[in-house]
Scaffold this active site. Structure first.
Site, mmCIF file in Angstrom:
data_model
loop_
_atom_site.group_PDB
_atom_site.id
_atom_site.type_symbol
_atom_site.label_atom_id
_atom_site.label_comp_id
_atom_site.label_asym_id
_atom_site.label_seq_id
_atom_site.Cartn_x
_atom_site.Cartn_y
_atom_site.Cartn_z
ATOM 1 N N ASP B 133 0.793 -1.314 0.102
ATOM 2 C CA ASP B 133 0.004 -0.095 -0.086
ATOM 3 C C ASP B 133 0.945 1.211 0.130
ATOM 4 O O ASP B 133 1.522 1.297 0.827
ATOM 5 C CB ASP B 133 -0.917 0.066 1.269
ATOM 6 C CG ASP B 133 -2.053 0.846 0.955
ATOM 7 O OD1 ASP B 133 -2.615 0.818 -0.082
ATOM 8 O OD2 ASP B 133 -2.844 1.191 2.052
ATOM 9 N N HIS B 140 -4.423 13.595 1.296
ATOM 10 C CA HIS B 140 -4.939 12.886 2.565
ATOM 11 C C HIS B 140 -3.457 12.925 3.508
ATOM 12 O O HIS B 140 -3.802 12.937 4.673
ATOM 13 C CB HIS B 140 -4.902 11.399 2.111
ATOM 14 C CG HIS B 140 -4.748 10.289 3.132
ATOM 15 N ND1 HIS B 140 -6.153 10.051 4.108
ATOM 16 C CD2 HIS B 140 -3.959 9.281 3.491
ATOM 17 C CE1 HIS B 140 -5.830 9.120 4.818
ATOM 18 N NE2 HIS B 140 -4.616 8.591 4.593
ATOM 19 N N GLU B 205 -10.931 3.688 3.782
ATOM 20 C CA GLU B 205 -10.085 4.497 2.955
ATOM 21 C C GLU B 205 -10.308 4.229 1.458
ATOM 22 O O GLU B 205 -10.410 3.119 0.996
ATOM 23 C CB GLU B 205 -8.654 4.373 3.360
ATOM 24 C CG GLU B 205 -8.329 4.899 4.834
ATOM 25 C CD GLU B 205 -6.844 4.659 4.907
ATOM 26 O OE1 GLU B 205 -5.903 4.094 4.224
ATOM 27 O OE2 GLU B 205 -6.149 5.543 5.996
ATOM 28 N N GLU B 207 -9.228 3.942 -2.080
ATOM 29 C CA GLU B 207 -8.117 3.780 -2.820
ATOM 30 C C GLU B 207 -8.265 3.121 -4.144
ATOM 31 O O GLU B 207 -9.341 2.676 -4.468
ATOM 32 C CB GLU B 207 -7.005 2.985 -2.127
ATOM 33 C CG GLU B 207 -6.707 3.392 -0.731
ATOM 34 C CD GLU B 207 -5.496 2.726 0.020
ATOM 35 O OE1 GLU B 207 -4.724 1.964 -0.833
ATOM 36 O OE2 GLU B 207 -5.487 2.842 1.262
ATOM 37 N N TYR B 250 1.261 1.782 15.824
ATOM 38 C CA TYR B 250 1.940 2.115 14.561
ATOM 39 C C TYR B 250 3.407 2.587 14.746
ATOM 40 O O TYR B 250 4.338 2.436 13.684
ATOM 41 C CB TYR B 250 1.290 3.007 13.783
ATOM 42 C CG TYR B 250 1.546 4.644 13.896
ATOM 43 C CD1 TYR B 250 1.016 5.019 14.849
ATOM 44 C CD2 TYR B 250 2.422 5.070 12.978
ATOM 45 C CE1 TYR B 250 1.393 6.468 14.908
ATOM 46 C CE2 TYR B 250 2.626 6.701 12.997
ATOM 47 C CZ TYR B 250 2.269 7.207 14.119
ATOM 48 O OH TYR B 250 2.511 8.641 14.243
ATOM 49 N N LYS B 259 -4.944 -2.504 10.196
ATOM 50 C CA LYS B 259 -5.263 -2.651 8.996
ATOM 51 C C LYS B 259 -5.421 -4.191 8.124
ATOM 52 O O LYS B 259 -6.379 -4.216 7.175
ATOM 53 C CB LYS B 259 -4.136 -1.988 7.890
ATOM 54 C CG LYS B 259 -3.777 -0.851 8.210
ATOM 55 C CD LYS B 259 -4.594 0.332 7.489
ATOM 56 C CE LYS B 259 -4.122 1.877 7.653
ATOM 57 N NZ LYS B 259 -4.548 2.728 6.683
#
Lengths: 433, 433
Positions: B133, B140, B205, B207, B250, B259
């Site tokens: 990703d 963003h 999200e 994408e 994270y 995720k």
């Protein structure tokens, strides 16, 4: 039945009729790791290491020497079928193999299915699905963190969360495949803009790898008490790292091109059964550390969830080889320097419902000891390059040079038990193309 | 031949004999996306969407209606064979399909191979190897960065490096598979210690996804001028995100359990050929921004490397469905809001020698417009939860509730060209188990 049950396959008195498996070997009959090998010029097949030989499991299955229910797994083109076996089946296979390799009356039948290991090619055991790298080596996390944040090396989440991230599975290779020095963006501290050039701070990382066996369904977490059911074996892992690329790219989403150019694993899968006698208590957490949250806590895991495995890293440079010098030991230390157990890694990974699948690989992250003799990377040994190491040739190393070969080995030992090894995780750096 | 060559398959005058493909459809004969489908009760096979029908490519190949050299790819159990085709072969297949679906004299032969799409199941097109990703949606990155670092939202590397990280491939699912709300560790700001509980800040999200076609060998970077040869198609991607898990876990290695519990993709693969008429210039970089390093710069890519695709996100809540209200549009905006092109993503990914493989999936990262009407996540729309959205039912949303369904759609349009769509990327949130 727990996978750490010790049975007669572990007896030190048990001897194989394969002479090379009796002494001074990483692969006595108490080990029996699985791998994928090719005899010279032949197709890959599943095998088991025994002394300096490899037993062809496909041939064994074709000869009807394994139980019918296990024959298909033994005959597959990769080790995936073996990895997918439920632990009781894997145990059954271990006992069958152990018996065949010890009973002298089976020797005439079985011996023709042995191949000299040094005449065989060893492959990646199976197609790796997803590869996840953890960060459970607390002394490594401390050492690296201290270089960035001297007063506060460990971030606040470290003792609550088994920190991990997704890595690249396509670039994992077995031992002996040369590692091309990667090019990449790096920004020297004194420069205004980055350059694209070969990495000047290429490093290794000493890790253990964990092969996932039976998986879990998406949405169905793995309770920690069942985590071991999903572990099919262990290997050694070198998570090659380009420190200069890493420093420039890693914020805010973590390491990417600094790691995914190549990872090396030892090609043999040492089973949980083989490691059963070497399980030890997880070292107690230092006074004041938080207790794991309930989904990460299992009393049995705390009592038996660490491994009495000693890890070693050696370096062989071009000059050392030319001078006839043996590889130089860079570090050695116990695998118990992990803040989280392998079961905790598995339970955490699946705690949000993430589905682990057969053939996934988990890395532990770099395992360093608290003392310098056990640091698991050059970044730590050379203090970020500031204090290069002296080598027997008079050379020094802050980071890896072209031609350098890094060799990771490990052994599991315990009182009254036959010591077993993992084979080598070895690869040499080639110049950037 | 470049993949953006426009030929007669793109002519607006070209009409299929499939009536539903002529008007008000995402899948006119100018599109022809590939997918994996099952007619009711039958096994999965490769198909092409045409209007409200799906053409069975396996049946077509068995009937000898595709060139012999392409028959094997059309008959595989997944779309992997199609993905692996070199671009010229994919083009050939497109022309054959377009001709068969337009020539009225072929209708008697071909029509029996069509299935009503709404009676078919759509599957993940292929086994995804590695999933990466990116983070190329600069608005963003700005919006999220501003919530953490108001004075300095973009990190210093952003305009030099197409930032990306590895994601989880095993938990990617096609449209319509429910998304279980994940549990996980989160540490409320006011709490001293973390809790393990269902995510309270579940987000989507917006994408685009990129399917990798032919791969590159380990150690062999992909020059940017050849990047397009490795791209087999595009889809829509919802990178579901548990913001509370993400905030806690994270650092320092990036998002992980926040995720990897589930990602949703639209099941149709829209080919580069279909998108050829919709290529536009990459928007110029703002004055003062650095130029891309040479390995990321290609004049042709700058001139044609962006896509005139409009992206939309709709939300349907349980209450909205009960009231008979249609889904509520949350945002809409152009896909040109990407700081890096798809070719730059590919070239960067392979620049260190990392090997991309057929069936890999790349995500662009969240694509937001600069203005609020085009924000691609609730984290941005609700300013981190501080300003919940008003919905037509009188409900509000800071983050997703159980029963919420998120629908991502997209269309590519250009003057004088037939507009094409991507199908839906849709999924509903189920309560945590």
């Amino acid at each position: 039945m727990n996978w750490w049950t010790i049975d007669e396959t572990h007896d030190a008195t048990r001897m194989s009729w394969v002479e090379s498996a009796r002494d001074h070997t990483e692969f006595p009959v108490q080990n029996l790791p699985f791998g994928l090998f090719s005899p010279a010029g032949a197709t890959p097949r599943v095998g088991v290491a025994i002394g300096d030989r490899i037993l062809d499991l496909r041939a064994l299955a074709q000869a009807g020497l394994v139980p019918q229910s296990l024959a298909a797994a033994c005959g597959e083109d990769t080790v995936a079928g073996i990895l997918a076996l439920p632990a009781p089946d894997r145990r059954t296979l271990r006992r069958v193999l152990s018996d065949l390799l010890c009973a002298h009356d089976r020797r005439p039948e079985v011996e023709p299915m042995l191949h000299a290991a040094d005449a065989c090619a060893l492959h990646l055991p199976a197609r790796i699905g997803d590869y996840t790298d953890f960060y459970v080596g607390i002394h490594h996390a401390n050492n690296i963190g201290r270089q960035f944040r001297p007063d506060n090396p460990l971030l606040p989440n470290y003792k609550h969360v088994p920190i991990g991230y997704h890595g690249r599975s396509s670039s994992i290779r077995p031992s002996d495949v040369p590692v091309l020095r990667p090019r990449g963006q790096r920004k020297p501290p004194e420069a205004d803009t980055p350059v694209f050039a070969p990495s000047a701070r290429l490093d290794y990382e000493l890790e253990m790898g964990v092969w996932i066996g039976p998986g879990n369904e998406l949405g169905a977490p793995v309770p920690i008490a069942q985590a071991a059911d999903h572990i099919a074996g262990f290997c050694l892992l070198n998570d090659w790292s380009a420190r200069d690329l890493q420093a420039w790219e890693y914020q805010p989403l973590g390491p990417f091109l600094a790691k995914n150019f190549h990872s090396t694993i030892s090609p043999w899968i040492v089973t949980p059964e083989a490691l059963a006698p070497f399980r030890v208590a997880q070292p107690p957490r230092p006074e004041g550390d938080p207790q794991p949250l309930p989904y990460l806590f299992d009393a049995d895991d705390q009592a038996h969830g660490a491994l009495a495995v000693t890890l070693e890293v050696h370096l062989s440079t071009q000059a050392m080889r030319e001078a006839g010098l043996p590889p130089h030991r860079l570090s050695h230390g116990p695998a118990t320097n992990m803040y989280w157990t392998v079961n905790q890694m598995v339970a955490h990974h699946a705690s949000n419902g993430c589905n682990l699948t057969t053939g996934d690989l988990l890395g532990t992250g770099t395992i360093s000891a608290p003392e310098r003799s056990g640091f698991g990377s050059l970044m730590e040994l050379s203090q970020g390059g500031k204090t290069p190491l002296d080598l027997p040739t008079g050379e020094t190393r802050a980071f890896l040079e072209d031609g350098d070969e890094v060799i990771i080995t490990a052994s599991a030992s315990a009182e009254g038990r036959v010591t077993i090894g993992f084979g080598e995780c070895r690869a040499r750096i080639s110049p950037a193309r």
